[in-house]
Design a protein around this motif. Structure first.
Motif, PDB file in Angstrom:
ATOM      1  N   SER A  78       0.835  -1.201   0.000  1.00 44.58           N
ATOM      2  CA  SER A  78       0.000   0.000   0.000  1.00 44.58           C
ATOM      3  C   SER A  78       0.870   1.251   0.000  1.00 44.58           C
ATOM      4  O   SER A  78       1.976   1.263   0.526  1.00 44.58           O
ATOM      5  N   GLN A  79       0.333   2.290  -0.633  1.00 44.06           N
ATOM      6  CA  GLN A  79       1.011   3.578  -0.675  1.00 44.06           C
ATOM      7  C   GLN A  79      -0.022   4.665  -0.433  1.00 44.06           C
ATOM      8  O   GLN A  79      -1.124   4.617  -0.981  1.00 44.06           O
ATOM      9  N   VAL A  80       0.321   5.639   0.389  1.00 49.36           N
ATOM     10  CA  VAL A  80      -0.591   6.726   0.724  1.00 49.36           C
ATOM     11  C   VAL A  80      -0.029   8.017   0.142  1.00 49.36           C
ATOM     12  O   VAL A  80       1.143   8.337   0.323  1.00 49.36           O
ATOM     13  N   THR A  81      -0.903   8.759  -0.579  1.00 50.82           N
ATOM     14  CA  THR A  81      -0.527  10.026  -1.191  1.00 50.82           C
ATOM     15  C   THR A  81      -1.450  11.119  -0.672  1.00 50.82           C
ATOM     16  O   THR A  81      -2.656  10.926  -0.613  1.00 50.82           O
ATOM     17  N   VAL A  82      -0.879  12.255  -0.293  1.00 49.61           N
ATOM     18  CA  VAL A  82      -1.670  13.397   0.169  1.00 49.61           C
ATOM     19  C   VAL A  82      -1.568  14.482  -0.897  1.00 49.61           C
ATOM     20  O   VAL A  82      -0.470  14.835  -1.333  1.00 49.61           O
ATOM     21  N   LYS A 138       6.106   6.290   1.760  1.00 47.18           N
ATOM     22  CA  LYS A 138       6.778   5.158   1.123  1.00 47.18           C
ATOM     23  C   LYS A 138       5.863   3.934   1.071  1.00 47.18           C
ATOM     24  O   LYS A 138       5.180   3.621   2.047  1.00 47.18           O
ATOM     25  N   ALA A 139       5.847   3.259  -0.090  1.00 49.85           N
ATOM     26  CA  ALA A 139       5.037   2.051  -0.240  1.00 49.85           C
ATOM     27  C   ALA A 139       5.570   0.982   0.701  1.00 49.85           C
ATOM     28  O   ALA A 139       6.783   0.820   0.871  1.00 49.85           O
ATOM     29  N   ARG A 140       4.638   0.272   1.324  1.00 45.06           N
ATOM     30  CA  ARG A 140       5.049  -0.781   2.252  1.00 45.06           C
ATOM     31  C   ARG A 140       4.030  -1.903   2.229  1.00 45.06           C
ATOM     32  O   ARG A 140       2.882  -1.697   1.823  1.00 45.06           O
ATOM     33  N   THR A 141       4.445  -3.055   2.670  1.00 45.98           N
ATOM     34  CA  THR A 141       3.529  -4.181   2.754  1.00 45.98           C
ATOM     35  C   THR A 141       2.743  -4.034   4.051  1.00 45.98           C
ATOM     36  O   THR A 141       3.331  -3.987   5.133  1.00 45.98           O
ATOM     37  N   SER A 142       1.427  -3.918   3.915  1.00 46.47           N
ATOM     38  CA  SER A 142       0.564  -3.702   5.073  1.00 46.47           C
ATOM     39  C   SER A 142      -0.021  -5.015   5.546  1.00 46.47           C
ATOM     40  O   SER A 142      -0.511  -5.810   4.752  1.00 46.47           O
ATOM     41  N   ALA A 143       0.034  -5.223   6.844  1.00 45.62           N
ATOM     42  CA  ALA A 143      -0.531  -6.434   7.433  1.00 45.62           C
ATOM     43  C   ALA A 143      -2.057  -6.347   7.395  1.00 45.62           C
ATOM     44  O   ALA A 143      -2.624  -5.274   7.522  1.00 45.62           O
ATOM     45  N   PRO A 144      -2.715  -7.481   7.214  1.00 42.25           N
ATOM     46  CA  PRO A 144      -4.183  -7.471   7.153  1.00 42.25           C
ATOM     47  C   PRO A 144      -4.826  -7.285   8.521  1.00 42.25           C
ATOM     48  O   PRO A 144      -4.230  -7.617   9.544  1.00 42.25           O
ATOM     49  N   LYS A 145      -6.044  -6.743   8.512  1.00 38.83           N
ATOM     50  CA  LYS A 145      -6.872  -6.592   9.713  1.00 38.83           C
ATOM     51  C   LYS A 145      -6.156  -5.857  10.843  1.00 38.83           C
ATOM     52  O   LYS A 145      -6.320  -6.171  12.013  1.00 38.83           O
ATOM     53  N   ARG A 146      -5.340  -4.882  10.465  1.00 35.97           N
ATOM     54  CA  ARG A 146      -4.615  -4.074  11.440  1.00 35.97           C
ATOM     55  C   ARG A 146      -4.749  -2.620  11.015  1.00 35.97           C
ATOM     56  O   ARG A 146      -4.673  -2.312   9.835  1.00 35.97           O
ATOM     57  N   THR A 147      -4.975  -1.741  11.968  1.00 38.18           N
ATOM     58  CA  THR A 147      -5.105  -0.328  11.643  1.00 38.18           C
ATOM     59  C   THR A 147      -3.715   0.273  11.459  1.00 38.18           C
ATOM     60  O   THR A 147      -2.871   0.173  12.344  1.00 38.18           O
ATOM     61  N   HIS A 148      -3.497   0.889  10.295  1.00 37.46           N
ATOM     62  CA  HIS A 148      -2.226   1.541   9.991  1.00 37.46           C
ATOM     63  C   HIS A 148      -2.437   3.033  10.159  1.00 37.46           C
ATOM     64  O   HIS A 148      -3.374   3.602   9.594  1.00 37.46           O
ATOM     65  N   ARG A 149      -1.564   3.678  10.934  1.00 35.88           N
ATOM     66  CA  ARG A 149      -1.714   5.106  11.221  1.00 35.88           C
ATOM     67  C   ARG A 149      -0.502   5.877  10.711  1.00 35.88           C
ATOM     68  O   ARG A 149       0.637   5.465  10.930  1.00 35.88           O
ATOM     69  N   LEU A 150      -0.793   7.006  10.063  1.00 38.51           N
ATOM     70  CA  LEU A 150       0.247   7.883   9.551  1.00 38.51           C
ATOM     71  C   LEU A 150      -0.064   9.306  10.009  1.00 38.51           C
ATOM     72  O   LEU A 150      -1.214   9.630  10.308  1.00 38.51           O
ATOM     73  N   GLY A 163       0.017  -8.489  -6.463  1.00 41.09           N
ATOM     74  CA  GLY A 163       0.239  -9.128  -7.747  1.00 41.09           C
ATOM     75  C   GLY A 163       0.109  -8.091  -8.851  1.00 41.09           C
ATOM     76  O   GLY A 163       0.667  -7.013  -8.767  1.00 41.09           O
ATOM     77  N   SER A 164      -0.668  -8.387  -9.882  1.00 40.12           N
ATOM     78  CA  SER A 164      -0.830  -7.458 -10.997  1.00 40.12           C
ATOM     79  C   SER A 164      -2.022  -6.521 -10.803  1.00 40.12           C
ATOM     80  O   SER A 164      -2.190  -5.571 -11.547  1.00 40.12           O
ATOM     81  N   GLY A 165      -2.856  -6.791  -9.792  1.00 39.06           N
ATOM     82  CA  GLY A 165      -4.028  -5.945  -9.554  1.00 39.06           C
ATOM     83  C   GLY A 165      -3.690  -4.760  -8.667  1.00 39.06           C
ATOM     84  O   GLY A 165      -2.801  -4.824  -7.823  1.00 39.06           O
ATOM     85  N   ARG A 166      -4.409  -3.664  -8.882  1.00 39.59           N
ATOM     86  CA  ARG A 166      -4.156  -2.466  -8.087  1.00 39.59           C
ATOM     87  C   ARG A 166      -5.478  -1.710  -7.935  1.00 39.59           C
ATOM     88  O   ARG A 166      -6.237  -1.595  -8.877  1.00 39.59           O
ATOM     89  N   VAL A 167      -5.727  -1.180  -6.739  1.00 40.19           N
ATOM     90  CA  VAL A 167      -6.953  -0.433  -6.471  1.00 40.19           C
ATOM     91  C   VAL A 167      -6.545   0.921  -5.893  1.00 40.19           C
ATOM     92  O   VAL A 167      -5.735   0.986  -4.984  1.00 40.19           O
ATOM     93  N   VAL A 168      -7.137   1.997  -6.422  1.00 41.74           N
ATOM     94  CA  VAL A 168      -6.885   3.342  -5.907  1.00 41.74           C
ATOM     95  C   VAL A 168      -8.152   3.815  -5.222  1.00 41.74           C
ATOM     96  O   VAL A 168      -9.234   3.805  -5.818  1.00 41.74           O
ATOM     97  N   VAL A 169      -8.028   4.188  -3.940  1.00 39.02           N
ATOM     98  CA  VAL A 169      -9.190   4.581  -3.148  1.00 39.02           C
ATOM     99  C   VAL A 169      -9.022   6.015  -2.660  1.00 39.02           C
ATOM    100  O   VAL A 169      -8.119   6.290  -1.875  1.00 39.02           O
ATOM    101  N   ILE A 217      -5.264   6.350  -1.245  1.00 40.84           N
ATOM    102  CA  ILE A 217      -4.569   5.121  -0.862  1.00 40.84           C
ATOM    103  C   ILE A 217      -4.572   4.175  -2.055  1.00 40.84           C
ATOM    104  O   ILE A 217      -5.626   3.877  -2.611  1.00 40.84           O
ATOM    105  N   THR A 218      -3.383   3.730  -2.449  1.00 38.93           N
ATOM    106  CA  THR A 218      -3.242   2.783  -3.548  1.00 38.93           C
ATOM    107  C   THR A 218      -2.815   1.450  -2.959  1.00 38.93           C
ATOM    108  O   THR A 218      -1.801   1.369  -2.265  1.00 38.93           O
ATOM    109  N   VAL A 219      -3.613   0.428  -3.212  1.00 37.58           N
ATOM    110  CA  VAL A 219      -3.329  -0.904  -2.679  1.00 37.58           C
ATOM    111  C   VAL A 219      -3.216  -1.866  -3.843  1.00 37.58           C
ATOM    112  O   VAL A 219      -4.070  -1.890  -4.726  1.00 37.58           O
ATOM    113  N   GLY A 220      -2.154  -2.668  -3.846  1.00 40.31           N
ATOM    114  CA  GLY A 220      -1.958  -3.618  -4.936  1.00 40.31           C
ATOM    115  C   GLY A 220      -1.425  -4.933  -4.436  1.00 40.31           C
ATOM    116  O   GLY A 220      -0.707  -4.999  -3.445  1.00 40.31           O
TER     117      GLY A 220
END
Length: 75
Positions: free
Chosen positions: A16-20, A31-43, A64-70, A59-62
């Motif tokens: 996941s990568q967060v852009t403001v 910085k893009a990092r591997t986010s653990a599941p079911k855990r709240t990530h705070r920045l 494999g080859s799939g990617r979702v921008v939220v 927030i961009t989460v990807g």
């Protein structure tokens, strides 16, 4: 002034990568990092040196080859 606090959770482990943004300008890209599941990530983005105004968080989460921008927040 208070910092912008960002918190998010994802269902499965993924990169996941967060852009403001302010308008179309990127203010900060965490910085893009591997986010653990079911855990709240705070920045935190310090307000020092940034003009007042509306900021958007994207927030961009990807995995494999799939990617979702939220886009986060209102309008």
């Amino acid at each position: 002034r208070t910092p912008l606090r960002i918190a998010y959770r994802i269902a499965t482990a993924a990169r996941s990568q967060v852009t403001v943004l302010r308008g179309k300008k990127v203010v900060k890209r965490f910085k893009a990092r591997t986010s653990a599941p079911k855990r709240t990530h705070r920045l935190k983005l310090a307000a020092r040196g940034l003009p007042r105004g509306d900021y958007r968080v994207r927030i961009t989460v990807g995995r494999g080859s799939g990617r979702v921008v939220v886009p986060v927040g209102g309008g």
